[in-house]
Design an enzyme around this catalytic site. Sequence first.
Site, short mmCIF file in Angstrom:
data_model
loop_
_atom_site.label_atom_id
_atom_site.label_comp_id
_atom_site.label_asym_id
_atom_site.label_seq_id
_atom_site.Cartn_x
_atom_site.Cartn_y
_atom_site.Cartn_z
N TYR A 172 2.98 96.45 -21.07
CA TYR A 172 3.20 95.07 -21.46
C TYR A 172 1.89 94.59 -22.01
CZ TYR A 172 5.21 90.42 -22.96
OH TYR A 172 5.92 89.58 -23.38
N LYS B 238 1.25 94.63 -26.70
CA LYS B 238 1.23 93.07 -27.59
C LYS B 238 -0.28 93.48 -28.14
CE LYS B 238 4.70 91.28 -26.11
NZ LYS B 238 6.25 90.72 -27.26
P1 NAP Z 1 14.85 87.35 -23.22
O1 NAP Z 1 14.78 86.44 -23.15
O2 NAP Z 1 14.25 88.27 -22.52
O3 NAP Z 1 15.14 88.36 -24.55
C1 NAP Z 1 14.84 89.25 -25.39
C2 NAP Z 1 15.69 89.08 -26.17
O4 NAP Z 1 15.08 90.52 -27.11
C3 NAP Z 1 17.18 89.53 -26.74
O5 NAP Z 1 18.50 89.75 -27.76
C4 NAP Z 1 17.45 91.39 -25.77
O6 NAP Z 1 18.79 91.08 -26.32
C5 NAP Z 1 16.90 91.37 -27.52
N1 NAP Z 1 16.09 93.16 -27.15
C6 NAP Z 1 15.64 93.60 -25.87
N2 NAP Z 1 15.13 94.84 -26.12
C7 NAP Z 1 15.51 95.07 -27.66
C8 NAP Z 1 15.92 96.02 -28.46
N3 NAP Z 1 15.12 97.15 -28.36
N4 NAP Z 1 16.57 96.16 -29.83
C9 NAP Z 1 17.27 94.70 -30.59
N5 NAP Z 1 17.29 93.56 -29.81
C10 NAP Z 1 16.95 94.56 -28.48
O7 NAP Z 1 12.06 87.74 -24.01
P2 NAP Z 1 11.80 86.16 -24.47
O8 NAP Z 1 11.63 85.52 -22.85
O9 NAP Z 1 13.04 85.23 -25.26
O10 NAP Z 1 11.29 86.57 -25.47
C11 NAP Z 1 10.53 87.09 -26.80
C12 NAP Z 1 9.64 87.26 -27.04
O11 NAP Z 1 8.41 87.12 -26.55
C13 NAP Z 1 9.23 89.20 -26.50
O12 NAP Z 1 8.43 89.98 -27.16
C14 NAP Z 1 8.50 88.52 -25.56
O13 NAP Z 1 7.73 89.38 -25.27
C15 NAP Z 1 7.74 87.41 -26.11
N6 NAP Z 1 6.95 86.27 -24.65
C16 NAP Z 1 7.62 85.85 -23.57
C17 NAP Z 1 6.87 84.97 -23.24
C18 NAP Z 1 7.79 84.11 -21.94
O14 NAP Z 1 7.50 83.19 -21.09
N7 NAP Z 1 8.93 84.74 -21.76
C19 NAP Z 1 6.06 85.08 -23.17
C20 NAP Z 1 5.21 86.13 -24.33
C21 NAP Z 1 5.54 86.55 -25.08
P3 NAP Z 1 19.77 92.98 -25.62
O15 NAP Z 1 19.24 93.01 -24.49
O16 NAP Z 1 21.26 92.49 -25.64
O17 NAP Z 1 19.69 93.63 -26.68
#
Ligand code: NAP
Length: 240
Positions: free
Chosen positions: A150, A154
Amino acid sequence: MSKVCFISGSSRGIGLAIAEYLAKEGHTVILNSRKPIEDEVLSRFDEMAEPVGQVIGDISDFDEAQRMMQEILDEYGRLDVLVNNAGITRDGLAMRMKEEDFDAVIETNLKGPFNLIRHAIKAMVKQRTGTIINISSVSGLMGNPGQLNYSAAKAGLIGMTKSLAREVGSRGITVNAIAPGFIESDMTDALADKYHDQIKKQIPAGRFGKPEEIAQTVQFLIENRYITGQTIQVDGGLGM
Ligand code: NAP
């Protein structure tokens, strides 16, 4: 001014918060995930000025990314904002990490944004305006044990951001990354409770961030036309 905005991975979590925020700002938003968006999610956009769209598909697949970008251009005639938000985790220590878990994270979190950029950038160059925002992570800046795959993806996304910013800066296109810290979401809910308190002690702000705080930063980067090639940390001071 109202923009046509595509947010990858916007069926839930941070992506959905970004979509809702942009819709409230009066933009046209196009949702995405690998599965059709649930009615309950779509109903949140009922009161918005612009109708919400969806293009369903897997961003890690080059041809599907092309099909999705073409669908948007056919229906809306332009694409102003691409938010590369979709991302996954497959955590594990290096000595135990499976090859398929390394590959899956790179394919989605690094190649996925490339696939969408590759098929969106021509239209933006032609328009002579556009905004690309890549959702990276503080893990890509600081590293994180158990997240070798990851963090690599990133960090790679930050390099991609800078190269593209240099390529298209003169065409009126800005390209930036946002590096969230720990944000309230399914991803952080999955952490055991005992880690929540440990992590909060390391965050100067003393709390996890809210998805809306990422969304606010996206809107700011849409409005500001002189910030490009940057990584904005939205992490309560965790990664300073
Ligand atoms: P999440 O709740 O797991 O949501 C991920 C989204 O991406 C879902 O809509 C999922 O839908 C979609 N997705 C996953 N794989 C996909 C693919 N191959 N094609 C199309 N859609 C896809 O994640 P989140 O926590 O909101 O995170 C969003 C972003 O922020 C990510 O890039 C993550 O790395 C980054 N981030 C998050 C955090 C945190 O604390 N949450 C911190 C730093 C960075 P489906 O599974 O239905 O496809």
